[in-house]
Design a protein around this motif. Structure first.
Motif, short mmCIF file in Angstrom:
data_model
loop_
_atom_site.label_atom_id
_atom_site.label_comp_id
_atom_site.label_asym_id
_atom_site.label_seq_id
_atom_site.Cartn_x
_atom_site.Cartn_y
_atom_site.Cartn_z
N PRO A 271 -35.24 -32.68 -61.67
CA PRO A 271 -35.08 -34.16 -61.72
C PRO A 271 -34.63 -35.25 -63.26
O PRO A 271 -34.86 -36.84 -63.43
CB PRO A 271 -37.10 -34.84 -61.74
N GLU A 272 -35.11 -34.38 -64.44
CA GLU A 272 -34.84 -34.94 -65.76
C GLU A 272 -33.32 -35.26 -65.24
O GLU A 272 -32.24 -35.84 -65.77
CB GLU A 272 -35.60 -34.55 -66.83
N GLY A 273 -32.82 -34.96 -64.80
CA GLY A 273 -31.23 -35.08 -64.81
C GLY A 273 -30.04 -35.88 -64.27
O GLY A 273 -29.81 -36.53 -64.15
N ILE A 274 -31.50 -36.57 -63.56
CA ILE A 274 -30.45 -38.24 -62.63
C ILE A 274 -32.24 -39.07 -62.89
O ILE A 274 -31.79 -40.40 -62.93
CB ILE A 274 -30.69 -38.21 -61.08
N PHE A 275 -33.43 -38.80 -63.53
CA PHE A 275 -33.52 -39.54 -64.07
C PHE A 275 -33.55 -40.93 -64.79
O PHE A 275 -32.39 -40.45 -65.83
CB PHE A 275 -35.19 -39.27 -64.61
N GLY A 276 -34.09 -42.41 -64.36
CA GLY A 276 -32.69 -42.92 -65.19
C GLY A 276 -32.16 -44.13 -64.83
O GLY A 276 -31.44 -45.08 -65.15
N LYS A 277 -30.21 -43.62 -64.16
CA LYS A 277 -29.80 -43.61 -63.35
C LYS A 277 -30.05 -44.77 -62.38
O LYS A 277 -31.28 -44.31 -61.50
CB LYS A 277 -29.17 -41.96 -62.57
N ASP A 278 -28.58 -45.61 -62.38
CA ASP A 278 -28.80 -46.35 -61.36
C ASP A 278 -28.38 -46.08 -60.40
O ASP A 278 -28.94 -46.11 -58.55
CB ASP A 278 -28.27 -48.10 -61.59
N GLU A 279 -27.48 -45.01 -59.94
CA GLU A 279 -26.92 -44.16 -58.73
C GLU A 279 -25.91 -42.86 -59.39
O GLU A 279 -25.46 -42.84 -60.67
CB GLU A 279 -26.06 -45.06 -58.38
N VAL A 280 -26.44 -42.14 -58.24
CA VAL A 280 -25.58 -40.51 -58.34
C VAL A 280 -24.96 -40.56 -57.43
O VAL A 280 -24.79 -41.25 -56.19
CB VAL A 280 -26.46 -39.80 -58.30
N ARG A 281 -23.34 -39.17 -57.29
CA ARG A 281 -22.61 -39.26 -56.20
C ARG A 281 -23.74 -37.61 -55.76
O ARG A 281 -23.85 -36.57 -56.67
CB ARG A 281 -21.76 -38.48 -56.11
N GLY A 282 -24.00 -36.85 -54.25
CA GLY A 282 -24.33 -36.25 -54.24
C GLY A 282 -24.60 -35.93 -52.63
O GLY A 282 -23.84 -36.53 -51.58
N ASP A 283 -24.82 -34.67 -52.19
CA ASP A 283 -24.71 -34.13 -50.65
C ASP A 283 -26.77 -34.16 -50.65
O ASP A 283 -27.11 -33.99 -51.39
CB ASP A 283 -24.54 -33.00 -50.49
#
Length: 308
Positions: A271-283
């Protein structure tokens, strides 16, 4: 030397699989793929394999259910094995099999799964015949032995070793979850992409019994649901919880749907890897349910992999 191994199976079922059972299956296959590295090290002295990452390449809910994985590993080996290892790597990567998935890894994963579920069967049904599981185990072990150029007895002995100690409980649990997609499908088989049967319907039924998967009756009151895998999609995040993976997350995928819905994180995602981001790309694995008008509406999605 870093290489990418492939592992893929087909579940011969005709109805969509519940998302919980899909997730269990995906996580179980990933765990057993990691176990095959230890198994191969015992079968090929001097070979060392370091597991890097398991990712989902394809997940199709069309009949049959198809699951295809990629497994990145680093291989090192003693100098005297230089002539043997290239042939072994060819078996891993399927060079001779073109786009087919019947690689050594697939055979070994299903061998470990059958062995593990047979141990669960013995615990749950002491004294009861497990002939169907024994036949599946023998068939897979002989195929693995032929691919590795070793004996059937050596393959079985190596499998028995990896189930000793603390690993036993973890591997048995993962083996049971491999069969989760076959719930309510007593005639299901598990095959490779060349339509060769890895686990027969009779062996699957025994595995279902050992995995606590009863043939549950259909309930007409339950809404119709459908799960679909999407690769490399844009995900806008609306809610986050750095301490939990199954609750507290929500988002939407502009290219697929507009409404905010619950989001869950696959076990391997930090979770720390994406926490605080507005958006990500993923599967993602998107689950939709039929509404009162008979239209499928997005209900929730599982973030399987994030591209950071």
């Amino acid at each position: 030397m870093e290489i990418t191994l492939k592992h893929g199976v087909e579940y011969d079922i005709v109805e969509p699989v519940a998302v919980d059972d899909l997730v269990k299956s995906i996580e179980a296959h990933a765990r057993l793929m990691t176990a095959t590295t230890e198994l191969l090290e015992k079968l090929v002295p001097g070979l060392e394999i370091e597991a890097k990452r398991v990712s989902v390449l394809q997940l199709s809910q069309q009949s049959p259910l198809r699951e295809l994985f990629a497994f990145s590993v680093v291989i090192t080996y003693q100098k005297e094995l230089e002539k043997e290892v290239p042939a072994l790597i060819e078996s891993f990567t399927g060079v001779e099999l073109s786009d087919q998935y019947d690689t050594l890894v697939t055979v070994l994963v299903m061998l470990v799964a059958i062995y593990g579920v047979a141990k669960a069967f013995d615990l749950l049904f002491p004294g009861r015949s497990k002939e169907n599981l024994a036949e599946a185990q023998e068939s897979l072990a002989k195929r693995a032995a032929a691919m590795l150029g070793t004996t059937y007895q050596r393959v079985v002995a190596a499998v028995e070793v990896i189930f000793t100690g603390r690993s036993n409980r973890v591997l048995v649990g993962a083996s049971q979850k491999v069969f989760a997609p076959t719930r309510n499908h007593p005639q299901a088989s598990i095959r490779d992409d060349r339509q060769q049967v890895l686990v027969s319907p009779s062996a699957t039924r025994d595995a279902q019994a050992a995995s606590g998967l009863p043939y549950e009756p259909d309930t007409t009151d339950d809404p119709v649901s459908h799960s679909e895998f999407h690769r490399n999609v844009r995900i806008v995040l609306h809610a986050m919880d750095r301490d939990r993976k199954k609750r507290g997350w929500a988002g939407h995928c502009p290219d697929l749907f507009d409404d905010r819905i619950p989001m869950h994180l696959e076990k391997s995602i930090d979770p720390e890897g994406i926490f605080g981001k507005d958006e990500v790309r993923g599967d993602i694995l998107l689950t939709s349910e039929e509404d009162e008008d008979g239209k499928m509406q997005p209900k929730e999605f599982l973030l399987v992999a994030a591209y950071l």
